[in-house]
Design a protein around this motif. Structure first.
Motif, PDB file in Angstrom:
ATOM      1  N   ALA A   1      -0.370   1.149 -10.930  1.00 51.58           N
ATOM      2  CA  ALA A   1      -0.182   1.546  -9.647  1.00 51.58           C
ATOM      3  C   ALA A   1       1.090   2.611  -9.788  1.00 51.58           C
ATOM      4  CB  ALA A   1       0.643   0.426  -9.186  1.00 51.58           C
TER       5      ALA A   1
ATOM      6  N   LEU B   1      -5.990   0.712  -3.308  1.00 53.70           N
ATOM      7  CA  LEU B   1      -4.945   0.171  -4.407  1.00 53.70           C
ATOM      8  C   LEU B   1      -3.792  -0.641  -3.699  1.00 53.70           C
ATOM      9  CD1 LEU B   1      -4.716   3.677  -6.396  1.00 53.70           C
ATOM     10  CD2 LEU B   1      -6.552   2.114  -6.450  1.00 53.70           C
TER      11      LEU B   1
ATOM     12  N   VAL C   1      -9.771   4.596 -11.300  1.00 51.63           N
ATOM     13  CA  VAL C   1      -9.340   5.359  -9.857  1.00 51.63           C
ATOM     14  C   VAL C   1     -10.360   6.331  -9.686  1.00 51.63           C
ATOM     15  CG1 VAL C   1      -7.460   6.642 -10.814  1.00 51.63           C
ATOM     16  CG2 VAL C   1      -7.459   6.245  -8.232  1.00 51.63           C
TER      17      VAL C   1
ATOM     18  N   TRP D   1      -2.226  -3.312  -8.583  1.00 52.24           N
ATOM     19  CA  TRP D   1      -3.389  -2.600  -9.118  1.00 52.24           C
ATOM     20  C   TRP D   1      -3.308  -2.252 -10.495  1.00 52.24           C
ATOM     21  CZ3 TRP D   1      -4.119   2.478 -10.336  1.00 52.24           C
ATOM     22  CH2 TRP D   1      -5.591   2.772 -10.847  1.00 52.24           C
ATOM     23  N   ARG D   2      -4.244  -2.211 -11.396  1.00 51.98           N
ATOM     24  CA  ARG D   2      -4.387  -1.681 -12.661  1.00 51.98           C
ATOM     25  C   ARG D   2      -5.944  -1.359 -13.002  1.00 51.98           C
ATOM     26  NH1 ARG D   2      -5.070  -1.335 -18.312  1.00 51.98           N
ATOM     27  NH2 ARG D   2      -3.252  -0.059 -19.183  1.00 51.98           N
TER      28      ARG D   2
ATOM     29  N   THR E   1      -1.286   8.970  -4.381  1.00 50.56           N
ATOM     30  CA  THR E   1      -2.337   8.494  -3.173  1.00 50.56           C
ATOM     31  C   THR E   1      -1.740   8.688  -1.969  1.00 50.56           C
ATOM     32  OG1 THR E   1      -3.333   6.790  -4.727  1.00 50.56           O
ATOM     33  CG2 THR E   1      -3.430   6.407  -2.338  1.00 50.56           C
TER      34      THR E   1
ATOM     35  N   ARG F   1       0.820  -1.189   0.007  1.00 48.16           N
ATOM     36  CA  ARG F   1       0.054  -0.035  -0.074  1.00 48.16           C
ATOM     37  C   ARG F   1       0.847   1.218  -0.041  1.00 48.16           C
ATOM     38  NH1 ARG F   1      -3.529   2.281  -0.404  1.00 48.16           N
ATOM     39  NH2 ARG F   1      -4.491   3.003   1.362  1.00 48.16           N
TER      40      ARG F   1
ATOM     41  N   THR G   1      -9.415   5.373  -4.061  1.00 42.16           N
ATOM     42  CA  THR G   1      -9.919   3.829  -4.251  1.00 42.16           C
ATOM     43  C   THR G   1     -10.076   3.441  -5.509  1.00 42.16           C
ATOM     44  OG1 THR G   1     -12.256   4.218  -4.231  1.00 42.16           O
ATOM     45  CG2 THR G   1     -11.163   3.905  -1.933  1.00 42.16           C
ATOM     46  N   ASP G   2     -10.350   2.425  -6.030  1.00 39.69           N
ATOM     47  CA  ASP G   2     -10.947   2.097  -7.508  1.00 39.69           C
ATOM     48  C   ASP G   2     -12.435   2.429  -7.451  1.00 39.69           C
ATOM     49  OD1 ASP G   2     -12.312  -0.106  -6.420  1.00 39.69           O
ATOM     50  OD2 ASP G   2     -10.911  -1.773  -7.062  1.00 39.69           O
TER      51      ASP G   2
END
Length: 258
Positions: free
Chosen positions: A207, A232, A240, A236-237, A214, A111, A225-226
């Motif tokens: 990311a 995320l 957002v 992640w891809r 972020t 994270r 967040t997504d």
């Protein structure tokens, strides 16, 4: 006693000094532009800056992992992972539009922990530690709060980046806000962290596009967040959404989910 986040952020700023010097020097020269497999632009400067940042961080922190836009990933399961985008907004950089920047983040346990958005063209820098604080040129910043969705100022990097399947929900949100500004790249996320805008919404990102913003936005009191509300991580891809506060974030998620 200095916290590990402080140490990593201080070193990230040294990396940002290096990247800014390299980018400003390259800006005086003719750029060679190539197309990647996804038809996005890349220059020799993108590759050179990332290579230098990876080398310097690996010397200082040899046990940490690495994720970069141009040179791939290493040890993503490490406790700490450097997440690098040497020039976010390469198209703007090529055109001389001053919204591009270098993104330098460190993830902890997958994270965002620390982040730097360095903006060479405007000589600005945003820094942040998730959940702890954020700064613009060394001065504390906070996200704007208390804005209703109908009054919100939203940014989005480029509607062409939004896949066909995600355009309908994006349009619903776009129609619900007061105004949407396009084309800001990482500068749009910087404006959100500074309290100048209320929402930032994009799709088709990775990311390395979002970890530095972020950490800064979360440090400034915002939410990232997504589109389903999930946090995320380094793998992640996708889509957002960043908001100045949780209430606005929930209102925007509801529009995306309909």
């Amino acid at each position: 006693m200095t916290d590990i986040a402080d140490t990593l952020l201080a070193f990230s700023e040294k990396l940002a000094d290096t990247s800014r010097a390299m980018i400003l020097m390259a800006a005086r020269e003719a750029l060679r532009v190539d197309l990647k497999q996804d038809d996005s632009f890349v220059t020799a400067t993108d590759r050179a800056v990332e290579a230098r940042l990876r080398e310097d961080s690996a010397v200082a922190f040899p046990d940490q992992g690495m994720l970069g836009e141009e040179h791939g990933s290493e040890r993503l399961d490490a406790e700490f992972v450097w997440v690098l985008d040497p020039i976010d907004g390469t198209a703007a950089w090529i055109a001389g539009i001053p919204v591009y920047g270098t993104l330098i983040a460190v993830a902890r346990a997958g994270r965002p922990l620390t982040g730097v958005i360095d903006l060479p063209a405007t000589a600005e820098r945003l820094t942040g530690i998730s959940g702890r604080g954020a700064w613009h040129d060394g001065k504390p910043i906070r996200c704007r709060t208390g804005t209703a969705l109908a009054d919100a100022y939203m940014t989005s990097s480029n509607p062409r980046f939004i896949p066909e399947a995600d355009r309908a929900p994006f349009s619903r949100l776009d129609e619900a806000v007061r105004f949407t500004q396009y084309g800001g790249s990482c500068y749009g996320y910087a404006c959100l962290a500074r309290g100048r805008t209320d929402l930032a919404v994009d799709a088709g990102f990775d990311a390395y596009d979002l970890f530095a913003p972020t950490a800064i936005i979360e440090g400034a009191g915002g939410v990232v967040t997504d589109w389903r509300g999930a946090p995320l991580d380094v793998h992640w891809r996708g889509c957002v959404i960043a908001a100045g506060d949780r209430a606005l974030h929930e209102q925007a998620l509801a529009r995306l989910a309909k």
